[in-house]
Structure formats: structure tokens, C-alpha cells
Write an enzyme that holds these catalytic residues in place. Structure first.
Site, PDB file in Angstrom:
ATOM      1  N   GLU A  45     -12.405 -19.066   8.500  1.00  0.00           N
ATOM      2  CA  GLU A  45     -12.069 -19.334   7.096  1.00  0.00           C
ATOM      3  C   GLU A  45     -10.559 -19.417   6.895  1.00  0.00           C
ATOM      4  OE1 GLU A  45     -12.885 -17.155   2.750  1.00  0.00           O
ATOM      5  OE2 GLU A  45     -12.939 -15.999   4.603  1.00  0.00           O
ATOM      6  N   LYS A 113     -16.669 -22.773  -0.950  1.00  0.00           N
ATOM      7  CA  LYS A 113     -17.104 -21.390  -1.119  1.00  0.00           C
ATOM      8  C   LYS A 113     -17.649 -21.172  -2.523  1.00  0.00           C
ATOM      9  CE  LYS A 113     -15.380 -16.730   0.058  1.00  0.00           C
ATOM     10  NZ  LYS A 113     -14.183 -16.017   0.587  1.00  0.00           N
ATOM     11  N   CYS A 149     -17.750 -17.200   4.503  1.00  0.00           N
ATOM     12  CA  CYS A 149     -17.456 -15.766   4.418  1.00  0.00           C
ATOM     13  C   CYS A 149     -18.388 -15.042   3.436  1.00  0.00           C
ATOM     14  CB  CYS A 149     -15.992 -15.548   4.062  1.00  0.00           C
ATOM     15  SG  CYS A 149     -15.403 -13.858   4.418  1.00  0.00           S
ATOM     16  N   SER A 175     -12.530 -11.795   7.523  1.00  0.00           N
ATOM     17  CA  SER A 175     -13.055 -10.483   7.136  1.00  0.00           C
ATOM     18  C   SER A 175     -12.188  -9.382   7.738  1.00  0.00           C
ATOM     19  CB  SER A 175     -14.500 -10.329   7.625  1.00  0.00           C
ATOM     20  OG  SER A 175     -15.024  -9.066   7.282  1.00  0.00           O
ATOM     21  N   LYS A 181     -16.940  -1.148   9.603  1.00  0.00           N
ATOM     22  CA  LYS A 181     -17.341  -2.365   8.900  1.00  0.00           C
ATOM     23  C   LYS A 181     -18.265  -3.247   9.738  1.00  0.00           C
ATOM     24  CE  LYS A 181     -15.532  -6.057   5.962  1.00  0.00           C
ATOM     25  NZ  LYS A 181     -14.318  -6.732   5.451  1.00  0.00           N
ATOM     26  N   GLY A 290      12.882   8.109  12.190  1.00  0.00           N
ATOM     27  CA  GLY A 290      13.317   9.483  12.310  1.00  0.00           C
ATOM     28  C   GLY A 290      12.250  10.300  13.010  1.00  0.00           C
ATOM     29  N   LEU A 291      12.617  10.950  14.111  1.00  0.00           N
ATOM     30  CA  LEU A 291      11.681  11.768  14.883  1.00  0.00           C
ATOM     31  C   LEU A 291      12.008  13.229  14.603  1.00  0.00           C
ATOM     32  CD1 LEU A 291       9.381  11.367  16.989  1.00  0.00           C
ATOM     33  CD2 LEU A 291      11.100  11.720  18.755  1.00  0.00           C
ATOM     34  N   GLY A 294       7.764  16.773  14.171  1.00  0.00           N
ATOM     35  CA  GLY A 294       6.462  16.938  13.553  1.00  0.00           C
ATOM     36  C   GLY A 294       5.454  15.927  14.059  1.00  0.00           C
ATOM     37  N   ASP A 296       3.495  13.694  12.386  1.00  0.00           N
ATOM     38  CA  ASP A 296       3.426  12.340  11.820  1.00  0.00           C
ATOM     39  C   ASP A 296       4.386  11.388  12.520  1.00  0.00           C
ATOM     40  OD1 ASP A 296       1.524  13.099   9.839  1.00  0.00           O
ATOM     41  OD2 ASP A 296       3.135  13.923   8.618  1.00  0.00           O
ATOM     42  N   GLU A 402      -0.029  12.871   2.200  1.00  0.00           N
ATOM     43  CA  GLU A 402       1.276  12.963   1.542  1.00  0.00           C
ATOM     44  C   GLU A 402       1.480  11.828   0.542  1.00  0.00           C
ATOM     45  OE1 GLU A 402       3.540  15.012   5.385  1.00  0.00           O
ATOM     46  OE2 GLU A 402       3.869  12.902   4.894  1.00  0.00           O
ATOM     47  N   LYS A 521       5.684   6.397  -7.049  1.00  0.00           N
ATOM     48  CA  LYS A 521       6.173   6.421  -5.669  1.00  0.00           C
ATOM     49  C   LYS A 521       5.404   5.413  -4.809  1.00  0.00           C
ATOM     50  CE  LYS A 521       7.786  11.234  -5.413  1.00  0.00           C
ATOM     51  NZ  LYS A 521       7.718  12.500  -4.640  1.00  0.00           N
TER      52      LYS A 521
END
Length: 552
Positions: A45, A113, A149, A175, A181, A290-291, A294, A296, A402, A521
Site C-alpha cells: 500500500e 480503498k 489494507c 500495517s 499484532k 548522556g550515559l 542508570g 534507561d 517517566e 511536556k
């Protein structure tokens, strides 16, 4: 009358807006199909424009250019098999999501469609006009139905095609992935098989586009729902599918049956592919982040290395006096295990300069969240300066927990061009780190083995912006928080639903309040890989200013 019919299925990765590049991909697939003596070469598609085009496709200059490209492609593919390809089509004052059949140097057929999706990431009702229920198109003496689709997810289109003479269904798709899914798709396609008694071929595209990853996984079913072919997920691939006429009608001859990985592997692959294609399609070859020591940032670093290789990843430790020796050691260990470039940039001098500059204004006021956020914003400024200087895209590293409750500093640690873990709850971050340590695949460009040492995963999470700070000082413990978020965000549930699930009403109300006041945010946050049907961005659209609260 032909008794065999061959289709070249081209599960490929287009780029939105690259009309000439997408046409060249289609032409190369057509050449491969011609060499294989195919009768039809099929692409997904909206392949010619890329997908999801959003409002870009409403621009007349764009859809006219796409239509012209389709006509040029038809002429270039005149001597060989028919070519079926998705493309917008404007006709009679209406704009359609169309599937074009190119044959003998011209556009021979158009499938328009009918059912336009208008939920989750799709907004097609405001973009396209709905086409009528139509009949099949002919390739030689073979009649093929191509629900486009979403049309394949509804009974009426397929039944109309069967009633008007379609001998099998070829369903082109754009898709995008969300967790589990594939089972949903297969269930719908089995239903179309059973309702029509026809073979069904489900053709999907691959590749990342902004937050979405199209995961491929093209498959074909014989009547009754028997699997005849399964192409791989996420990889570009071309397969030859053969149908044979029998006394009971057309049947698909058995083909490859690719392995489908589990949800943990697929989620990780999505985050890797989303970042890889976002960078490639936007013109970036390198990243930095930035490491912190932690979990994440460690996971984002691993994803980045697996996406583009360690030589293209810069990790930066930006310590303050609140950064523990443990975090320093953990960050360095992760950087070494991944093999990335590692910089050490203390923020104390810059923070002192900012504190001194603001001192006359802040005299007589106690230190509070302001001073914590200055540290985060200074780190964001330094990282963006490095991004500008080195031409490396900054990655941001906030997880879904977060992002949901606003536990991040806008213009600080939220800085960045992309967030691979934006739709991954913190509890899944921990488990995904463990999964990556235990598993390695050929599509990963990073090293095998333990790349995130256990202490990074197991220690209590902390932003380290003040003495002895822990995330649990400000938030419920992550297993509780994530379970409440799952109810309120992913299930669109209520406070009463949270209480019924065993959570304290006041805690649930507080989490709900944090979700709503953090909308501004999220509105300004970087895009990130979509893993669920309720990801923050196009899946969930809320007003920024909102005074309503659930009183349940």
C-alpha cells in the site's frame, strides 16, 4: 486457460516523499520478477509515496508528482509482468488511497480503498475520499481482488470481490507494528478465507517512519486458513509465490515458513529499526547520549550500538557532586562493554557559574526543584552543544513511565531528536536489558554477551540531582506505577478500575493528575518508537490545558 500463476511479492522499505527512490525500488523488484517469469509483481500500500504520508499527500504538487511517477513507471515496466503498487490518485475532485495495476505501459486498473481507518495513528477520513465497493481486475484470464489494507479487515469488500468473480485475494498493506499484532492480522485474514472460500495473500511493507515501524511478515493462506507462506518480519525480502488451478479453484503452493520471534525480541527489534531508519532517512549517521550509569541510558546506548554500530555512538558522562561512584563505574563499564566513544564532562563549573549569575535574583529563597532542574538543563545544553559541533543526533532516554507522569526536565534531559524507549514502561526496561544480555541476533551491530552489567539493572533508580535521591521518593514503586498507568493510559480506564484492581484510590488519583499536567511536556517531546496501540503521540491525543479529573 492458465493453470499456474506466479506473483513476486516485494516486501520492501520505502521512504516517505522519495518518489524517484521508491519507484527505483519498485522497478528493481519488477526486474527480479521478470527474471523469475512472474505474471505479477506486487508491492505494498502507498509504496510509491511511502507511508504514512499524513497531510503531505493532500498537497496537490505532491500527489500530482506521485501520479506522474506512476505513469512513468508503467512505461518503464511495459515489457514484462504486470506491476501492482500503492499510490495516491486524484480524480473528479477526490483524492483516493489507490492500488494501481500497471500493464502494457499504462495504468490498467485502479483499486480504491473503501474503508478508511480513523483510529490510533491513522487519520485517513480527513485525508482521503472513500472509494466505492468494486470488482476484481484481470491479469490475462485470472481475476484478482485487492482490498487495500483496512478493506481486508472488513467482510463486505472481500465478499463483494468474491461475488463479482475474484479467484483469490491479494491484500496490500501499510500495517505498522504493535505488540502481538501479527495474531490480530492472521485472525482477520483467516476470517476472509473462510467467508469467501478464496486464497488470501497478505503483503506488508517494512521499515521505520517517524514513530512507526512496518514489520513486514507477509503471509499467504489457502481456503480454510492453512498457512502456505510466511515471509520474515522486519527484513526486506522478495519471494516468488505460485498458485495452481485445481478442481476446487486456485491454491497456493507451499513456500517458505519464516520463524516469527517472540514479543520481547520483536519489541527490541522495533526500537533498533525505528532508530536506524529515523537516522538514515533524516540524514544522520552518528548519535550521542548522556550515559548516567542508570538503566534507561544504558538500554538506549545498546539500542543505538545495535542500530548503527559502536563506532557511530558517543556516550557522555556529565557528573556532579551528587553522582555516585557506583554510577561512574557503571557508566564506564557499559561504555566499554559496548565499545563506544566515551567522554567525561563534569558540570560543576558551569553549574557554579549559573548559580552565581542567578544569586542576586534568588537571594533569600531556599534551594528547591529549581536547582535540581538547573543541573538537568545544563547537561541538556552541553549535550546539544556537542550535537551541533560533531553533527551527531542527540538521543533522549526517558521511558514511558517517566514520560507519562512528567518525571523529566523539559529543555534538560528531554532534549534530543529521538527517543527509542519512549513507549517502554520502566518494568519492561529492566527485563529488556536482561533479554539483550542473554540474546544476540545477526541484525544487531553490537557485541554479543553481557553489555549492561547486572548492577545497572538491579540498583534502585535515581536521578541523582540531590543527596540520596531515589525515584521512589517522588513516585510509587515502578511495578505499582506501571500497573496503574496500564489501566489509565493503555486501557483508557478509570480511577474506579484502578481501585477494583486493588490500588489505593489516592495513589491512583495522584498518578492521573501527573498524567494530565504533563501533557505540555509530551507535546514538546522527541518522537519515539511505537510499541503499543496507546503510545504517546498519534495514538493518544489530549488537550494540553485540561481541568477535568475523574471523580470515580
Amino acid at each position: 486457460m492458465a493453470d499456474r500463476f506466479r506473483i513476486t511479492l516485494a516486501q520492501l522499505n520505502p521512504t516517505v516523499g522519495d518518489l524517484a527512490g521508491n519507484a527505483a525500488k519498485a522497478k528493481a523488484a519488477w526486474e527480479e520478477g521478470r527474471a523469475a517469469q512472474a505474471d505479477l509483481v506486487a508491492l505494498p500500500e502507498m509504496f510509491l509515496t511511502g507511508y504514512n504520508t499524513q497531510d503531505l499527500v493532500q498537497k496537490p504538487a505532491f500527489y500530482n508528482a506521485a501520479m506522474a511517477e506512476a505513469e512513468a513507471l508503467a512505461k518503464a515496466c511495459a515489457d514484462g509482468p504486470a506491476l501492482a503498487i500503492g499510490c495516491p490518485w486524484y480524480d473528479g475532485g477526490k483524492l483516493y488511497n489507490a492500488y494501481l495495476v500497471l500493464r502494457d505501459g499504462k495504468i490498467a486498473s485502479r483499486c480504491l480503498k473503501h474503508h478508511l481507518p480513523n483510529e490510533t495513528v491513522f487519520d485517513e477520513v480527513r485525508i482521503f475520499d472513500a472509494g466505492p465497493l468494486g470488482g476484481p481486475y484481470a491479469i490475462g484470464d485470472i481475476r484478482i481482488g485487492s482490498p487495500v489494507c483496512e478493506d481486508g479487515w472488513h467482510m463486505d469488500v472481500a465478499e463483494t470481490l468474491e461475488e463479482t468473480g475474484a479467484e483469490f485475494l491479494l491484500i496490500p498493506n501499510g500495517s505498522p507494528y504493535y505488540r502481538n499484532k501479527m495474531e490480530v492480522r492472521q485472525n482477520h485474514m483467516v476470517a476472509r478465507c473462510i467467508e469467501t472460500g478464496l486464497p488470501v495473500i497478505y503483503l506488508n511493507m517494512v521499515g521505520g517512519q517517524d514513530d512507526q515501524v512496518f514489520d513486514g511478515g507477509t503471509f499467504a493462506l489457502n481456503p480454510g486458513g492453512e498457512l502456505a507462506l510466511q515471509m520474515p518480519v522486519f527484513d526486506e525480502a522478495i519471494a516468488q509465490l505460485d498458485l495452481e488451478r485445481t478442481a476446487d479453484g486456485w491454491r497456493i503452493m507451499s513456500g517458505e515458513k519464516a520463524h516469527l520471534p517472540d514479543a520481547w525480541e520483536q519489541d527490541y527489534r522495533v526500537m533498533v529499526e525505528a532508530l536506524r531508519d529515523y537516522l538514515r532517512k533524516s540524514g544522520f549517521g552518528k548519535v550521542l547520549l548522556g550515559l548516567s550509569g542508570g538503566v534507561d541510558s544504558a538500554l538506549v546506548a545498546a539500542i543505538a550500538v545495535d542500530a548503527i554500530g559502536p563506532e557511530n555512538v558517543r556516550c557522555v558522562m556529565l557528573p556532579s557532586e551528587y553522582t555516585s561512584a557506583e554510577s561512574l563505574a557503571d557508566a564506564e563499564a557499559v561504555a566499554k562493554a559496548l565499545g563506544v566513544h566515551y567522554d567525561y564532562v563534569p558540570i560543576s563549573e558551569g553549574r557554579d557559574a549559573i548559580t552565581n549569575t542567578l544569586a542576586p535574583l534568588f537571594t533569600g529563597r531556599d534551594a528547591d526543584l529549581t536547582e535540581e532542574n538547573i543541573q538537568s538543563r545544563l547537561r541538556g545544553l552541553l549535550l546539544m552543544a556537542m550535537s551541533n559541533k560533531f553533527g551527531e543526533m542527540l538521543l533522549t532516554t526517558g521511558n514511558k513511565s517517566e514520560v507519562a507522569v512528567g518525571y523529566a526536565t523539559i529543555y534538560g534531559d528531554m532534549n534530543g531528536g529521538y527517543n527509542p524507549i519512549k513507549d517502554l514502561y520502566k518494568t519492561r526496561v529492566f527485563e529488556t536489558c536482561r533479554w539483550r544480555n542473554a540474546n544476540h541476533r545477526g541484525w544487531m551491530k553490537g557485541p554479543e554477551g553481557e553489555v549492561i552489567r547486572p548492577n545497572v539493572i538491579d540498583k534502585p533508580p535515581s536521578a541523582e540531582l540531590r543527596e540520596d535521591q531515589k525515584d521512589s521518593d517522588s513516585l510509587p514503586d515502578y511495578p505499582e506505577l506501571d500497573a496503574i498507568l496500564d489501566i489509565l493510559v493503555d486501557q483508557d480506564g478509570s480511577i474506579a478500575d484502578c481501585v477494583a484492581a486493588g490500588f489505593d484510590r489516592d495513589v491512583a488519583k495522584r498518578v492521573e493528575h501527573l498524567i494530565y499536567i504533563s501533557e505540555y511536556k509530551r507535546f514538546q517531546s522527541a518522537p519515539g518508537a511505537r510499541l503499543t496501540p496507546r503510545a504517546f503521540w498519534l495514538d493518544r491525543r489530549y488537550p494540553i490545558v485540561n481541568r477535568w479529573r475523574d471523580q470515580g
